[in-house]
Design a protein around this motif. Sequence first.
Motif, PDB file in Angstrom:
ATOM      1  N   HIS A 113       0.867  -1.179   0.000  1.00  0.00           N
ATOM      2  CA  HIS A 113       0.000   0.000   0.000  1.00  0.00           C
ATOM      3  C   HIS A 113       0.902   1.227   0.000  1.00  0.00           C
ATOM      4  N   PHE A 114       0.656   2.196  -0.894  1.00  0.00           N
ATOM      5  CA  PHE A 114       1.525   3.379  -0.961  1.00  0.00           C
ATOM      6  C   PHE A 114       0.730   4.660  -0.749  1.00  0.00           C
ATOM      7  N   VAL A 115       1.424   5.679  -0.207  1.00  0.00           N
ATOM      8  CA  VAL A 115       0.822   7.001   0.000  1.00  0.00           C
ATOM      9  C   VAL A 115       1.854   8.069  -0.323  1.00  0.00           C
ATOM     10  N   LEU A 116       1.359   9.273  -0.543  1.00  0.00           N
ATOM     11  CA  LEU A 116       2.211  10.441  -0.759  1.00  0.00           C
ATOM     12  C   LEU A 116       2.266  11.236   0.539  1.00  0.00           C
ATOM     13  N   ALA A 117       3.478  11.516   1.024  1.00  0.00           N
ATOM     14  CA  ALA A 117       3.650  12.293   2.260  1.00  0.00           C
ATOM     15  C   ALA A 117       3.856  13.759   1.923  1.00  0.00           C
ATOM     16  N   LYS A 118       3.192  14.621   2.703  1.00  0.00           N
ATOM     17  CA  LYS A 118       3.352  16.063   2.528  1.00  0.00           C
ATOM     18  C   LYS A 118       3.575  16.709   3.887  1.00  0.00           C
ATOM     19  N   GLY A 119       4.195  17.874   3.894  1.00  0.00           N
ATOM     20  CA  GLY A 119       4.465  18.574   5.146  1.00  0.00           C
ATOM     21  C   GLY A 119       3.205  19.162   5.746  1.00  0.00           C
ATOM     22  N   ARG A 120       3.318  19.568   7.018  1.00  0.00           N
ATOM     23  CA  ARG A 120       2.165  20.124   7.727  1.00  0.00           C
ATOM     24  C   ARG A 120       1.512  21.276   6.978  1.00  0.00           C
ATOM     25  N   ALA A 121       2.351  22.114   6.361  1.00  0.00           N
ATOM     26  CA  ALA A 121       1.834  23.349   5.759  1.00  0.00           C
ATOM     27  C   ALA A 121       0.915  23.089   4.574  1.00  0.00           C
ATOM     28  N   ARG A 122       0.848  21.842   4.082  1.00  0.00           N
ATOM     29  CA  ARG A 122      -0.060  21.521   2.977  1.00  0.00           C
ATOM     30  C   ARG A 122      -1.462  21.177   3.490  1.00  0.00           C
ATOM     31  N   TYR A 123      -1.627  21.083   4.831  1.00  0.00           N
ATOM     32  CA  TYR A 123      -2.921  20.701   5.418  1.00  0.00           C
ATOM     33  C   TYR A 123      -3.504  21.863   6.204  1.00  0.00           C
ATOM     34  N   CYS A 124      -4.826  21.951   6.202  1.00  0.00           N
ATOM     35  CA  CYS A 124      -5.489  22.973   7.009  1.00  0.00           C
ATOM     36  C   CYS A 124      -5.653  22.473   8.436  1.00  0.00           C
ATOM     37  N   ARG A 209      -1.088  11.528   8.741  1.00  0.00           N
ATOM     38  CA  ARG A 209       0.032  10.893   9.446  1.00  0.00           C
ATOM     39  C   ARG A 209      -0.303   9.455   9.814  1.00  0.00           C
ATOM     40  N   ALA A 210      -1.531   9.218  10.265  1.00  0.00           N
ATOM     41  CA  ALA A 210      -1.950   7.852  10.599  1.00  0.00           C
ATOM     42  C   ALA A 210      -1.920   6.960   9.366  1.00  0.00           C
ATOM     43  N   GLU A 211      -2.263   7.553   8.208  1.00  0.00           N
ATOM     44  CA  GLU A 211      -2.204   6.804   6.954  1.00  0.00           C
ATOM     45  C   GLU A 211      -0.765   6.423   6.620  1.00  0.00           C
ATOM     46  N   LEU A 212       0.189   7.316   6.920  1.00  0.00           N
ATOM     47  CA  LEU A 212       1.603   7.012   6.688  1.00  0.00           C
ATOM     48  C   LEU A 212       2.039   5.806   7.513  1.00  0.00           C
ATOM     49  N   GLU A 213       1.537   5.722   8.737  1.00  0.00           N
ATOM     50  CA  GLU A 213       1.939   4.623   9.622  1.00  0.00           C
ATOM     51  C   GLU A 213       1.441   3.279   9.106  1.00  0.00           C
ATOM     52  N   ARG A 214       0.371   3.298   8.300  1.00  0.00           N
ATOM     53  CA  ARG A 214      -0.157   2.045   7.747  1.00  0.00           C
ATOM     54  C   ARG A 214       0.460   1.702   6.395  1.00  0.00           C
ATOM     55  N   ALA A 215       1.196   2.640   5.805  1.00  0.00           N
ATOM     56  CA  ALA A 215       1.699   2.450   4.442  1.00  0.00           C
ATOM     57  C   ALA A 215       2.954   1.593   4.426  1.00  0.00           C
ATOM     58  N   ASP A 216       3.110   0.840   3.352  1.00  0.00           N
ATOM     59  CA  ASP A 216       4.334   0.076   3.110  1.00  0.00           C
ATOM     60  C   ASP A 216       5.337   0.885   2.313  1.00  0.00           C
TER      61      ASP A 216
END
Length: 690
Positions: A113-124, A209-216
């Motif tokens: 399972h893959f995800v794209l990580a972005k910095g805090r400033a990209r989120y409201c 962030r929780a999604e990152l923890e589940r990603a491979d």
Amino acid sequence: MTSPSSVYGDQVRANYRRLSQAIPGFRPRREQNFLVAEIGKVLLGRHDPGRRILVAEAGTGIGKSLAYLQAAIPWARLNHKTLVISTATLALQEQLVGKDLPLFQPHCQPPFHFVLAKGRARYCCAHRLQALAEGQGQLGLFEAAGELTPAQQAQVAELWQALAGQRWAGDRDSWPAPIDDGLWQQLQTERHSCQPQLGHGHCPFHRARAELERADVIVANHALLLADLAMGGGVILPEPEQCLYVLDEAHHLPHIARDQGSARLALGQGRRALEQFNKQLPALAALLDEEGRRALDLLQQALQQLIPSLNRLYQALQGEVRQGRLTPDEQGCLRFAAGELPPLLEQGLGTIKEEQKTLRRALDRLQGQLAEGLKRQPGNGALASAMAAVGLQQLHGEQAAALCELMQKPAGPRHTPPARWLECQRQDIILCATPLAVGHLLEQWCWSRAAAVIMVSATFTALNDFGYFRRAVGLRADDGSHYLRLNSPFDYGRSHLIIPPLAGEPTDPGFDDLLAEEIPRWLEGQAASLVLFSSYRQMNQVAEALRRRGLSLLVQGEAGRQALLTLHRMKCDGGQPSVLFGTGSFAEGLDLPGHYLTNLIITKLPFAVPTSPVEEAMAEWITLCGGNPFMQLTVPEASRKLVQACGRLLRTETDQGRIVLLDRRLLTRRYGRALLDALPPFHRQTGRPG
């Protein structure tokens, strides 16, 4: 019993077989398969089980991204590690997430399972968005909401409804319409305002962030990766020990690492911010118990010491500049030669450093008291807002401490001193410091901790050698790291590299006029041309001269990059001649395959002039050590950039065309032969167009 290495090998081969059968017209690539095999050997510890690091230069057309996916994902899954793929450009991130990973995913075992990580400033921030949507005048205890236009108010309402209705994930990139920068600054998540006591169930950043923890597999960029590593790792991305890193476009790492290690302190702005914060502190007293009020008193005492010290140093430096004892250049920049600070700055920073320590202890103590209060009163918005305000000051304190540390760091006999300088602005003096040598940081942050590191790029070598890159990132020839160089499979001999015998050189006063005469000769009869310049000034001057002759040009800066490229492709598809003018940023990452580029003109060798304080300091240090900055820095970097620029011409195996280099120094100077020998084996010729 089956060994782990044989299980891994079987999986890689089976995945390759499924992938090759699923892609119509699939053709094996020898270099790509070799890269897969070498990555596998490094991951299995065949070269050095204690140092699983590979630096692989893979030329254009090898298909390096699909190679490292095939080799890295099965190893990471079998070893219970997270694969973090980091890139330097958004274009490569989009390619990985939108094309390469979805292509490989159905054919890979074990599944991933893959995800794209972005910095805090990209989120409201959900709390800030709700406050704005409900028309609250305050985003926090100490922060007033900005005035919104009717259009911004309508957009805020739309954003909040979409977030509350779970129709939007809360990240700026997935919202279909542009969001104004000023508005987004009021909405974005910030490190200091994230309080665990408020709960993160509805926070877009923490959900991601929780999604990152589940990603491979996590796709990130170098700035985010290095920011996480600089904070110790495991803050946004998994801890380095749990990661296999694939660093694509890794030749960018040294300068991004320098940026992460840099520090700045604006004396005037910093003083004013602390004064404002000090004025607001009495409002906190009502939220605190007796112990909390004692912490508040200590904080106010610390501020009463630090604020005057910042002001005294600001006034003293301003006086030195006015009286001519400190002389900034035309841009207001004054670099301290050999990193040596004037006595008044040395003394002033010593005082500020100690007072900052006192302030940070007081902030930590008050923050602890506020956190205790929030535990007793969960959901108390005033306490949470106060924690955010104190957290912001803690962040500023960390930055000020980093600046003092870099500014006052003693230079040992074998250690490169940081670049140190000040910038004079109309209402401020900013102190700046940047480490010149970042290799020890990368070793400390990553190389010594990661489960494995695979670095890939089309341009690691300079003058046919890995030494320039190796020194920049802190690797040694004998440390167990493995190096691999794979040439592009393209047939370069079908394309021409032409060096005309011009009457002048780029250093001559009339070279701009010479270019205006010479370039049209090499554009005549050509369908798709790209002309690369060393500066905007030169490009615009030549463009103006050629337009007076009636030439139609697409010039960088006169429209957005994508708009220019779209128009260029439309003209090429319509059979019209098209000429693109660009600077250095068009020499990397520009993909114009086939008939979109057949004529590449490079006006000047890409020698960088050391104009920034960091470049000047590096050249100075090499000179002080008895070296030659031109041969050790300028020529190797020019070699790498020239290879990159020439790489714009051939993007697929069937492409062909010509490169015209309008810099005769390749033929007349000692270093010219080495620069030419580092280029792909184009068919070389001199002379005029036929």
